[in-house]
Enzyme design. Sequence first.
Site, PDB file in Angstrom:
ATOM      1  N   ASP A  60      38.208  26.468  51.527  1.00 14.60           N
ATOM      2  CA  ASP A  60      38.694  25.270  50.851  1.00 14.60           C
ATOM      3  C   ASP A  60      37.474  24.579  50.270  1.00 14.60           C
ATOM      4  O   ASP A  60      36.480  24.344  50.973  1.00 14.60           O
ATOM      5  CB  ASP A  60      39.479  24.339  51.777  1.00 14.60           C
ATOM      6  CG  ASP A  60      40.380  23.421  50.946  1.00 14.60           C
ATOM      7  OD1 ASP A  60      41.235  23.947  50.208  1.00 14.60           O
ATOM      8  OD2 ASP A  60      40.211  22.186  50.991  1.00 14.60           O
ATOM      9  N   SER A  61      37.547  24.310  48.985  1.00  9.10           N
ATOM     10  CA  SER A  61      36.357  23.818  48.300  1.00  9.10           C
ATOM     11  C   SER A  61      36.750  22.793  47.257  1.00  9.10           C
ATOM     12  O   SER A  61      37.930  22.604  46.965  1.00  9.10           O
ATOM     13  CB  SER A  61      35.604  24.998  47.670  1.00  9.10           C
ATOM     14  OG  SER A  61      36.491  25.848  46.987  1.00  9.10           O
TER      15      SER A  61
ATOM     16  N   PHE B 292      34.196  29.702  37.082  1.00  8.43           N
ATOM     17  CA  PHE B 292      35.580  29.230  37.001  1.00  8.43           C
ATOM     18  C   PHE B 292      35.579  27.731  37.304  1.00  8.43           C
ATOM     19  O   PHE B 292      34.515  27.125  37.536  1.00  8.43           O
ATOM     20  CB  PHE B 292      36.474  30.007  37.986  1.00  8.43           C
ATOM     21  CG  PHE B 292      36.193  29.707  39.445  1.00  8.43           C
ATOM     22  CD1 PHE B 292      35.134  30.320  40.101  1.00  8.43           C
ATOM     23  CD2 PHE B 292      36.970  28.792  40.162  1.00  8.43           C
ATOM     24  CE1 PHE B 292      34.863  30.035  41.441  1.00  8.43           C
ATOM     25  CE2 PHE B 292      36.717  28.503  41.494  1.00  8.43           C
ATOM     26  CZ  PHE B 292      35.655  29.138  42.136  1.00  8.43           C
ATOM     27  N   GLY B 293      36.753  27.143  37.305  1.00  9.45           N
ATOM     28  CA  GLY B 293      36.911  25.736  37.696  1.00  9.45           C
ATOM     29  C   GLY B 293      36.014  24.808  36.898  1.00  9.45           C
ATOM     30  O   GLY B 293      35.997  24.823  35.658  1.00  9.45           O
TER      31      GLY B 293
ATOM     32  N   GLY C 193      44.337  32.699  46.531  1.00  5.70           N
ATOM     33  CA  GLY C 193      45.013  33.233  45.351  1.00  5.70           C
ATOM     34  C   GLY C 193      44.235  32.887  44.092  1.00  5.70           C
ATOM     35  O   GLY C 193      44.728  33.092  42.983  1.00  5.70           O
ATOM     36  N   ASN C 194      43.024  32.351  44.258  1.00 10.51           N
ATOM     37  CA  ASN C 194      42.226  31.918  43.104  1.00 10.51           C
ATOM     38  C   ASN C 194      41.355  33.098  42.628  1.00 10.51           C
ATOM     39  O   ASN C 194      40.458  33.531  43.345  1.00 10.51           O
ATOM     40  CB  ASN C 194      41.357  30.724  43.538  1.00 10.51           C
ATOM     41  CG  ASN C 194      40.469  30.213  42.421  1.00 10.51           C
ATOM     42  OD1 ASN C 194      39.927  30.977  41.643  1.00 10.51           O
ATOM     43  ND2 ASN C 194      40.314  28.906  42.360  1.00 10.51           N
TER      44      ASN C 194
ATOM     45  N   ARG D  53      29.535  28.148  48.096  1.00  8.11           N
ATOM     46  CA  ARG D  53      30.286  29.265  48.707  1.00  8.11           C
ATOM     47  C   ARG D  53      29.321  30.303  49.273  1.00  8.11           C
ATOM     48  O   ARG D  53      29.532  30.828  50.371  1.00  8.11           O
ATOM     49  CB  ARG D  53      31.203  29.886  47.632  1.00  8.11           C
ATOM     50  CG  ARG D  53      32.112  30.981  48.114  1.00  8.11           C
ATOM     51  CD  ARG D  53      33.240  31.243  47.115  1.00  8.11           C
ATOM     52  NE  ARG D  53      34.059  30.059  46.944  1.00  8.11           N
ATOM     53  CZ  ARG D  53      34.022  29.267  45.876  1.00  8.11           C
ATOM     54  NH1 ARG D  53      33.225  29.541  44.845  1.00  8.11           N
ATOM     55  NH2 ARG D  53      34.764  28.176  45.822  1.00  8.11           N
TER      56      ARG D  53
ATOM     57  N   LYS E 107      37.525  32.670  42.881  1.00 12.71           N
ATOM     58  CA  LYS E 107      36.989  32.818  44.247  1.00 12.71           C
ATOM     59  C   LYS E 107      36.996  34.284  44.668  1.00 12.71           C
ATOM     60  O   LYS E 107      36.030  34.775  45.257  1.00 12.71           O
ATOM     61  CB  LYS E 107      37.864  32.049  45.249  1.00 12.71           C
ATOM     62  CG  LYS E 107      37.729  30.552  45.223  1.00 12.71           C
ATOM     63  CD  LYS E 107      38.524  30.005  46.411  1.00 12.71           C
ATOM     64  CE  LYS E 107      38.733  28.524  46.338  1.00 12.71           C
ATOM     65  NZ  LYS E 107      39.567  28.030  47.445  1.00 12.71           N
TER      66      LYS E 107
END
Length: 211
Positions: free
Chosen positions: A74-75, A159-160, A14-15, A188, A18
């Site tokens: 998952d990161s 992002f992030g 849901g990101n 990724r 990503k």
Amino acid sequence: MMRQSVHRIVLASGNPGKLREFSGLLGELHYEILPQSQFGTPEAEETGLTFVENAIIKARNASRHSGLPALADDSGLEVDALDGAPGIYSARYSGPGSNDRRNVDKLLAELGSVADPERTARFQCVLVFLHHPLDPTPLICQGTWEGRILREARGGGGFGYDPVFYVPTHCCSAAELRPQIKNILSHRGQALRQLLAVLGRSEAVCRGAAQ
Ligand code: ITT
């Protein structure tokens, strides 16, 4: 249980950051990648203690709700001076109501007095592919991207934690890289290229067995 064709895949995330990166990375392939939101998938509770466990939980949840094979990521960011934190808790680092801005602010505050050479860090990414919710042989691939944590945010892309993640090979932050370059270098991108190779081989084996 029979394996389904892998042409349509649900992406268990849901990101939005990503999802953007995956659509860039997977755009030209023959897989049709559908976001889990299209199936009204509720967010899975990430109760695992490892990236692998959490990626499996997310992939299983999305596959169950969509009836499709699922890909989950998952990161997180591991910072050496913080003994590997925030790690699997990267998305939730600043507590309830976490967002990218608050997480970055907390990270910079925690690293306040840490000297530049000790600000080493890396992004980790584990990708899991499940052919169906009860698939006992998930495909699992991992990518790692080494860098350092800056003292202030730089750049508007990504992002992030990208604005504070310094990429020594390119002398800029991850948020200053063009998206295509980030996809080549990133944890990724690395994990996805491996996964596509494994998936291609496993499809070829299935085709061979069917002949
Ligand atoms: P989904 O579970 O829905 O995919 P999420 O954001 O909760 O979204 P994770 O639990 O895997 O996903 O947390 C990953 C966090 O790690 C993410 O929110 C960022 O804070 C950070 N992160 C991972 N990859 C990153 C990248 O390429 N650039 C910057 N930060 C990244």
